[in-house]
Design an enzyme around this catalytic site. Structure first.
Site, PDB file in Angstrom:
ATOM      1  CB  SER A 189     -45.663 -39.404  18.471  1.00  0.00           C
ATOM      2  OG  SER A 189     -45.078 -39.865  17.272  1.00  0.00           O
ATOM      3  N   GLY A 194     -42.805 -44.613  20.067  1.00  0.00           N
ATOM      4  CA  GLY A 194     -42.616 -46.019  19.696  1.00  0.00           C
ATOM      5  C   GLY A 194     -41.909 -46.874  20.729  1.00  0.00           C
ATOM      6  CD  GLU A 220     -39.511 -37.108  14.699  1.00  0.00           C
ATOM      7  OE1 GLU A 220     -39.205 -36.343  15.617  1.00  0.00           O
ATOM      8  OE2 GLU A 220     -40.682 -37.243  14.293  1.00  0.00           O
TER       9      GLU A 220
END
Ligand code: DGL
Length: 277
Positions: free
Chosen positions: A12, A44, A159
């Site tokens: 992803s 997720g 991230e």
């Protein structure tokens, strides 16, 4: 001679880079094509339908780019989309191509890693709700007790580059305390999200000092399983090109991907932006 192509690695976002790195370390001669669906991550927290649809689109794109074999280097996609893609889509797209996941290679090793027979699974809400780890572990090791813990903020911590900052401690400790309260006999924790190896230091620092718990990062097990798969399937190995190249594709801005990728990989990389769907 079969036509050849790179091995596709899909996630992803950036987490699959932790898997790619280990695969390339063990199998440097092969060609790889990494695709991160960064524009639509995280997966997720998304539903089965959406994760399946996004993952199917990515698989089709990687096949278009010539991949004959794809690794879903994402637990969420492996949990929610792999089986449907293998059973429903591959026979119509191209029965000779293969899509493999990251859950099975991890689970196959669990029997040798736990001594207490109590295993914890740390993952995204999607992976934990799917119960895929418990289901797969119990197929091979019916007596192992499996406890899952969804850690919804861990991917955003990674991230956003906060994985090694003091603020991360609170969220890491919170989920470790919770899972160990649920089952104090756990001696093995699976980092069941490909982003989590970046949190490994924080996780170690936040485990209770008195207990010795083994942390399982998946890269090594996925790379071992891929090597073994290609040995057992020489017809697929022949279809994997071997010029030691690696291309990076992202659905977000290429510069952003290249910048963030340097957190996960040694050295600079160039990425190309593509669209899916
Ligand atoms: N890295 C993905 C995994 O292994 C999850 C990241 C996301 O939520 O998109 O599950």
């Amino acid at each position: 001679m079969d036509s050849q192509g790179p091995i596709g690695i899909f996630d992803s976002g950036y987490g699959g880079l932790t898997i790619l790195e280990e695969i390339r370390r063990q199998m440097p001669g092969y060609d790889y094509l990494y695709l991160g669906d960064n524009a639509r991550s995280p997966y997720g927290v998304r539903s089965f339908e959406v994760v399946y649809e996004f993952t199917r689109q990515a698989v089709v794109k990687l096949f278009d780019y010539g991949c004959r074999l794809i690794i879903l280097a994402c637990n969420t996609a492996s949990a929610k989309a792999l089986r449907t893609i293998q059973q429903r889509d591959l026979p119509t797209i191209d029965p000779a191509r293969r899509v493999l996941g990251v859950i099975r290679p991890t689970v196959e090793n669990i029997g040798q890693l736990t001594h207490t027979g109590h295993v914890g699974v740390l993952g995204t809400p999607g992976t934990i709700v799917s119960d895929s780890y418990a289901i797969e572990i119990h197929k091979l090791f019916p007596d192992i007790v499996v406890t899952g813990e969804a850690c919804p903020l861990w991917v955003p911590l990674v991230e956003n580059g906060e994985y090694d900052k003091p603020g991360a401690d609170y969220f890491v400790r919170k989920h470790l305390d919770h899972i160990l309260q649920q089952d104090p006999l756990i001696d093995t924790l699976i980092l069941a999200c490909t982003h989590y190896p970046l949190l490994e230091t924080k996780i170690r620092q936040n485990l209770p000092p008195a207990v010795s718990i083994r942390l399982i990062s998946q890269g090594k097990y996925v790379a071992d399983a891929l090597k073994d798969y290609l040995l057992r399937h020489p017809e697929m190995d022949r279809q994997c090109s071997k010029n030691a190249t690696c291309l990076f594709y992202t659905t977000e801005a290429a510069t952003k991907f290249s910048e963030m990728a340097s957190v996960f990989l040694q050295g600079e990389i160039d990425a190309t932006r593509i669209t899916l769907g």
